[in-house]
Design an enzyme around this catalytic site. Structure first.
Site, PDB file in Angstrom:
ATOM      1  N   ASP A   1      -9.529  -4.265  -4.979  1.00  0.00           N
ATOM      2  CA  ASP A   1      -9.125  -3.220  -4.510  1.00  0.00           C
ATOM      3  C   ASP A   1      -9.256  -1.928  -5.193  1.00  0.00           C
ATOM      4  O   ASP A   1      -9.110  -1.883  -6.662  1.00  0.00           O
ATOM      5  CB  ASP A   1      -7.687  -3.652  -4.115  1.00  0.00           C
ATOM      6  CG  ASP A   1      -6.819  -2.458  -3.738  1.00  0.00           C
ATOM      7  OD1 ASP A   1      -7.344  -1.575  -3.287  1.00  0.00           O
ATOM      8  OD2 ASP A   1      -5.428  -2.586  -3.721  1.00  0.00           O
TER       9      ASP A   1
ATOM     10  N   HIS B   1      -8.016  -5.223  -0.676  1.00  0.00           N
ATOM     11  CA  HIS B   1      -6.666  -4.493  -0.334  1.00  0.00           C
ATOM     12  C   HIS B   1      -6.323  -4.578   1.238  1.00  0.00           C
ATOM     13  O   HIS B   1      -7.390  -4.969   2.171  1.00  0.00           O
ATOM     14  CB  HIS B   1      -7.067  -2.856  -0.091  1.00  0.00           C
ATOM     15  CG  HIS B   1      -5.793  -2.120   0.031  1.00  0.00           C
ATOM     16  ND1 HIS B   1      -4.836  -1.686  -0.976  1.00  0.00           N
ATOM     17  CD2 HIS B   1      -5.336  -1.399   1.299  1.00  0.00           C
ATOM     18  CE1 HIS B   1      -3.919  -1.064  -0.429  1.00  0.00           C
ATOM     19  NE2 HIS B   1      -4.183  -0.773   0.949  1.00  0.00           N
TER      20      HIS B   1
ATOM     21  N   SER C   1       0.742  -1.122  -0.043  1.00  0.00           N
ATOM     22  CA  SER C   1       0.125   0.119   0.094  1.00  0.00           C
ATOM     23  C   SER C   1       0.754   1.342  -0.094  1.00  0.00           C
ATOM     24  O   SER C   1       1.808   1.481  -0.743  1.00  0.00           O
ATOM     25  CB  SER C   1      -0.910  -0.071   1.120  1.00  0.00           C
ATOM     26  OG  SER C   1      -2.081   0.982   1.079  1.00  0.00           O
TER      27      SER C   1
END
Length: 326
Positions: A253, A283, A154
């Site tokens: 995601d 995610h 991320s």
């Protein structure tokens, strides 16, 4: 494919925010801490050691994970996710343990400064400083400084990509490979149109557009800084001469499309790229759902990429290139 039933159960159990509710940073940090995997549920690893990287006026905390076996070990510098405002060495301890065990790399996790207390480029500067320190001192960790890979999930994937671009711009060849796990690659601001369809299709699958916009607001002093290539790596003028890259994205995601667009552009500009989309996942799945077969699949792909021949750094210890970047 339909989302994994375990993830669906998790999403259904989350409280539904009131319309227009924007969570305060303190609330987000409390939730993040509460969701940290309990220590007794974390996979064992041969050894774990907390250390400090000394800088001129401060230090950076790191955690070193050593797998079983005999060194010197190849090194994997890891930057945790959390939207630039959340996360620490504990929140991503599971991922680092599994990476060390599966890849037989010594993993070094970095506790970089968080926004908004320390906005862009503070986190990036910490990550780059950690890379330089590891390159010069890897032997102290029984590591092989000629085989340093970097990666993150991320926001940590954003930092890893930006560190690679920064090292190239400074003509330092320290990184063998980069691993970007469902990375943040491009600036997003609520109210603006985006070319990434996944931002609209998967807004209710964990990470939302509102949350991502909030993270960016905290990370940058002004939205205009989102155009900087060290903030939005995909906006770099050139993505040539970068380390070989593995990009892992998740089917459900909002960041999926920008990660895949980045992989396409890297490939187009000559960087060896390997991309894998993990189906049925959302995610953050590697942290919250590390025991699922889909997560194991991702960890196997990372280990395979890190251990395949090629990509060793070719720089001298002063950081200057001594040959073509592999």
């Amino acid at each position: 494919m339909p989302i994994h039933p375990e993830i669906q159960k998790f999403l259904e159990a989350q409280p539904v925010p009131e319309a227009g509710h924007i969570p305060a940073l303190e609330e987000l940090r409390m939730r993040n801490k509460e969701m940290t995997v309990p220590f007794e549920q974390r996979p064992p690893v041969f050894s774990v050691e907390d250390m400090q990287i000394p800088l001129e006026k401060r230090s950076i905390a790191i955690r070193v994970y050593t797998p079983e076996g005999q060194g010197p070990f190849p090194l994997f510098l890891y930057f945790h996710g959390g939207g630039f405002v959340l996360g620490n060495l504990d929140t991503h301890d599971v991922i680092c343990r599994k990476l060390a065990n599966s890849s037989q790399h010594k993993v070094v996790s970095v506790d970089y400064r968080l926004a908004p207390e320390s906005p862009f480029p503070a986190a990036l500067e910490d990550c780059y400083a950690a890379l330089e320190w590891l390159w010069l001192n890897g032997d102290r960790l029984d590591g092989d400084s000629s085989r340093i890979s970097i990666g993150g999930d991320s926001a940590g994937g954003n930092l890893a990509a930006a560190v690679c671009i920064m090292a190239r711009d400074r003509q330092k060849s320290m990184v063998s490979k980069q691993v970007l796990l469902y990375p943040v690659i491009d600036h997003f601001q609520a109210g603006e149109e985006t070319v990434y369809d996944s931002y609209y299709r998967f807004d209710q699958h964990g990470l939302s557009r509102m949350r991502m916009s909030l993270f960016w607001q905290h990370y940058l002093k002004t939205p205009g800084r989102g155009n900087h290539p060290y903030a939005s790596p995909i906006r770099a003028e050139s993505l040539q001469n970068l380390p070989a890259c593995l990009v892992i994205t998740a089917e459900y995601d909002i960041l999926r499309d920008e990660g895949e667009r980045y992989a396409e552009r890297l490939k187009h500009e000559g960087t060896p790229v390997f991309h894998k989309r993990i189906q049925r996942m959302n995610h953050g799945f590697l942290n919250r759902f590390h025991r699922l077969e889909e997560s194991e699949e991702a960890f196997r792909s990372i280990a395979e990429f890190l251990n395949q021949p090629g990509g060793d750094s070719v720089g001298n210890r002063d950081g200057q290139k001594s040959g073509a970047q592999k």
